[in-house]
Design an enzyme around this catalytic site. Structure first.
Site, PDB file in Angstrom:
ATOM      1  N   ASN A   1      10.873   4.091  -0.961  1.00  0.00           N
ATOM      2  CA  ASN A   1      10.795   2.757  -0.105  1.00  0.00           C
ATOM      3  C   ASN A   1      11.506   1.582  -0.963  1.00  0.00           C
ATOM      4  OD1 ASN A   1       9.279   3.762   2.039  1.00  0.00           O
ATOM      5  ND2 ASN A   1       7.349   3.325   1.299  1.00  0.00           N
TER       6      ASN A   1
ATOM      7  N   ARG B   1       0.869  -1.094  -0.030  1.00  0.00           N
ATOM      8  CA  ARG B   1       0.108   0.090  -0.148  1.00  0.00           C
ATOM      9  C   ARG B   1       0.873   1.381  -0.165  1.00  0.00           C
ATOM     10  NH1 ARG B   1      -5.020   0.182   3.800  1.00  0.00           N
ATOM     11  NH2 ARG B   1      -3.644   0.112   5.616  1.00  0.00           N
ATOM     12  N   ASP B   2       2.217   1.380  -0.253  1.00  0.00           N
ATOM     13  CA  ASP B   2       3.042   2.601   0.059  1.00  0.00           C
ATOM     14  C   ASP B   2       4.289   2.159  -0.804  1.00  0.00           C
ATOM     15  OD1 ASP B   2       3.452   4.971   0.465  1.00  0.00           O
ATOM     16  OD2 ASP B   2       4.538   4.646   2.184  1.00  0.00           O
ATOM     17  N   VAL B   3       3.774   1.647  -2.137  1.00  0.00           N
ATOM     18  CA  VAL B   3       5.122   1.480  -3.014  1.00  0.00           C
ATOM     19  C   VAL B   3       5.627   2.770  -3.599  1.00  0.00           C
ATOM     20  CG1 VAL B   3       5.976   0.328  -4.978  1.00  0.00           C
ATOM     21  CG2 VAL B   3       4.344  -1.163  -3.511  1.00  0.00           C
TER      22      VAL B   3
ATOM     23  N   SER C   1       1.190   7.329  -0.009  1.00  0.00           N
ATOM     24  CA  SER C   1       1.600   8.389  -0.505  1.00  0.00           C
ATOM     25  C   SER C   1       0.987   8.767  -1.820  1.00  0.00           C
ATOM     26  CB  SER C   1       3.108   8.261  -0.967  1.00  0.00           C
ATOM     27  OG  SER C   1       3.667   7.795   0.335  1.00  0.00           O
TER      28      SER C   1
END
Length: 611
Positions: A77, A71-73, A112
């Site tokens: 990261n 959920r935050d690629v 993001s």
């Protein structure tokens, strides 16, 4: 606890998980000193981008198969180790399948916004396809050095992701466009279904594009844009999002400090524990809930066993150690497990292939058993009308239909109906059987008239083989077209025990009696008959031939006032004579040898072909 379960060469590992003396949770991970992808976006090397995307797809496929959605690629990261391997990090807002659709309050969007899928920005139900969308954004960013959607604030950026069309790549990168369009589709159903499908599409993107050269000034601006892609924090909450919903914010209050575990041993993380003091002792209590293993679905062990059993071919046997029993038990334990549906479909596919193979081999009983197991599994798991069972039925119908068609090509209606009967005994549904039975019944059989090669033929069985014979002997009109087209001369027609040939010369045009254009041609030699066959083969009649003596004897009698015997391919006396078969208007029957170079007023020619 979620990511501590993940061990993959492209996922940052977790050394340990614990709490400080004040009860604050922490985890330790390797120190990766080579920076993150956001610091390398100005490189613009498509093949390097391809390598990174491939590695991240491998990591996501592994995580998704275990029920974890990142959920935050995003670029920050993706970290690099000393070997320059890309590693996916920061599963801080990862979603576990057994946690439900969202771990935050309904209506909140977590992630993001620069990389956020439209449904994620709206706070809707999400699945693994949000990670693939984010990876699509990251792919665009690696190719171009900038984001596909850019705005002055997080909310505007989220709106662009939800509403604006996918932008076009520059001409040098246009061969990536279809991949990007699919990855950034607004509707999840139009995106790649999973990481494997996205990887297959990546492999189809042509290689060899020219590397983009970025002037130093533009490179600096691109890096700066990447670092300030969202003002302030990189998180957005649509509606009211409290600090408690997202945990604490990242801190940047000076250089990292080491912290020591109780007993004086350093944790090895080299990073500050939020809210702790430097060199503070960290309490690790074995009975702490945070330190216990992350809760696993009760179906996990059963699904893993089923996967092993599938690979070993233990689909329904032996009792107590087969994939069918394991999956039925897994469905009872946790029907929502992310890997369960795909594993059930794999077994259904295997059973369908086995049933089709058994039917093709004529083993109706084993085919029935395989189909019964498939129906049981599909009914128990709510997949009776699903795509896997649809594919299974289609495979069976195709297999049985193939056997019907093979029998039809031999004009063997009995064999075609027998194939359908086996499918009925195996338990194929009645609607499918009805259509197959109609196809089988339409197969012609001996005595039926069919059109082959543009001519009307009658099916005849000679011995164990089926042949198609012309419905009647070759007529005077048909032979006249041949003679005109080829310039074929007339053969001498000799009558046995007759002196008429001394008075007038007999030929196929003047056989000694009146004939109409549609009556059988006579007074043609075996050599004339062979020449006619060669001519007919070049026309619409295709692979016609003269019959054998046995086939000619089995031909149905043609109507007309003057029946004729026919030339055959059989011969005698060193083949100076050829065999004639069948009764004629002179009353002769059976087979007899005649001179091949002469014609006879009671002998014509009749064509046959193999169906």
């Amino acid at each position: 606890r979620t990511i501590a379960r993940l061990e993959h060469p492209h996922i940052v590992g977790i050394h340990d998980v614990g709490r400080t003396g004040e009860g604050l949770p922490y985890y330790s991970m390797p120190y990766l000193a080579r920076g993150h992808l956001g610091q390398r976006l100005a490189d613009g090397d498509p093949e390097r981008a391809r390598t990174i995307v491939r590695a991240l797809l491998s990591a996501l496929a592994y995580a998704h198969a275990r029920g974890v959605i990142h959920r935050d690629v995003k670029a920050e990261n993706v970290l690099f180790d000393e070997a320059e391997r890309p590693l996916l990090a920061d599963f801080g807002i990862a979603l576990r399948r057994d946690q439900g659709a969202r771990v935050t309050t309904a209506g909140f969007a977590v992630g993001s916004t620069a990389y956020m899928a439209p449904e994620q920005a709206r706070g809707e139900e999400v699945d693994a396809r949000v990670d693939l969308y984010s990876l699509g954004v990251l792919t665009w960013e690696m190719l171009t050095g900038q984001l596909p959607f850019n705005a002055g604030d997080a909310l505007s950026m989220a709106v662009m992701h939800a509403q604006d069309p996918v932008p076009r790549l520059p001409p040098a990168l246009r061969h990536w466009q279809s991949f990007i369009d699919r990855a950034l589709a607004k509707a999840p159903a139009r995106r790649f279904a999973d990481a494997a499908e996205m990887l297959a599409a990546l492999d189809r993107v042509p290689a060899g594009a020219v590397r983009r050269r970025v002037p130093p000034a533009d490179r600096a601006r691109g890096l700066a844009a990447g670092l300030r892609r969202v003002p302030g924090t990189a998180w957005i909450a649509v509606g009211l999002l409290t600090a408690a919903a997202i945990g604490w914010s990242a801190r940047d209050e000076g250089a990292p400090e080491f912290f020591r575990a109780q007993g004086g041993q350093p944790t090895g993380s080299g990073l500050p524990v939020p809210g702790a003091r430097p060199n503070q002792a960290i309490t690790a209590r074995p009975d702490d809930a945070l330190l216990r293993a992350a809760p696993a679905s009760p179906a996990e062990r059963l699904i893993t066993a089923a996967e092993t059993q599938l690979g070993a071919g233990r689909w329904t046997e032996p009792a107590g150690d087969n994939a069918l029993e394991s999956l039925l038990a897994a469905w009872q334990a946790d029907p929502a497990h992310q890997r369960l549906g795909a594993t059930v479909d794999t077994l259904l596919d295997s059973l369908g292939r086995d049933a089709a193979k058994r039917l093709d081999a004529g083993d109706g009983a084993r085919a029935k058993a395989a189909l019964a197991h498939a129906n049981r599994l599909a009914a128990a798991t709510g997949r009776a009308d699903g795509p896997a069972m649809g594919a299974l039925r289609a495979r069976l119908i195709k297999g049985v239909g193939g056997r019907v068609d093979e029998a039809g090509a031999r004009f063997d209606r009995s064999a075609a109906l027998a194939a359908v009967d086996q499918a009925r005994e195996a338990g194929l549904d009645e609607a499918s059987l009805k259509a197959l039975r109609a196809r089988a019944r339409s197969v012609p059989q001996a005595g039926d008239r069919v059109r082959l090669g543009g001519s009307e033929m009658v099916l005849t069985r000679s011995g164990g083989a089926m042949i198609a014979a012309a419905a009647r002997p070759v007529t005077r009109d048909e032979y006249a077209r041949f003679a005109t087209a080829t310039g074929r001369g007339e053969s001498l027609c000799r009558e046995r025990a007759s002196l008429l040939r001394i008075v007038a010369r007999r030929t196929w045009q003047s056989p000694g009696f009146e004939q109409g254009a549609a009556e059988p041609v006579v007074c043609v030699s075996w050599q004339d008959a062979r020449a006619y066959v060669d001519w007919a083969r070049r026309g619409r009649s295709g692979g016609v031939r003269l019959p054998t003596a046995a086939e000619a004897a089995a031909l149905p009698r043609a109507g007309g006032s003057r029946a004729v015997a026919v030339w055959t391919n059989d011969c005698s006396g060193g083949c100076a004579s050829r065999m004639v078969a069948g009764s004629s208007w002179r009353g002769a029957g059976g087979t007899r040898p005649l001179e091949a170079a002469r014609g006879y007023d009671d002998v014509g020619l009749r064509l046959v072909r193999d169906p």
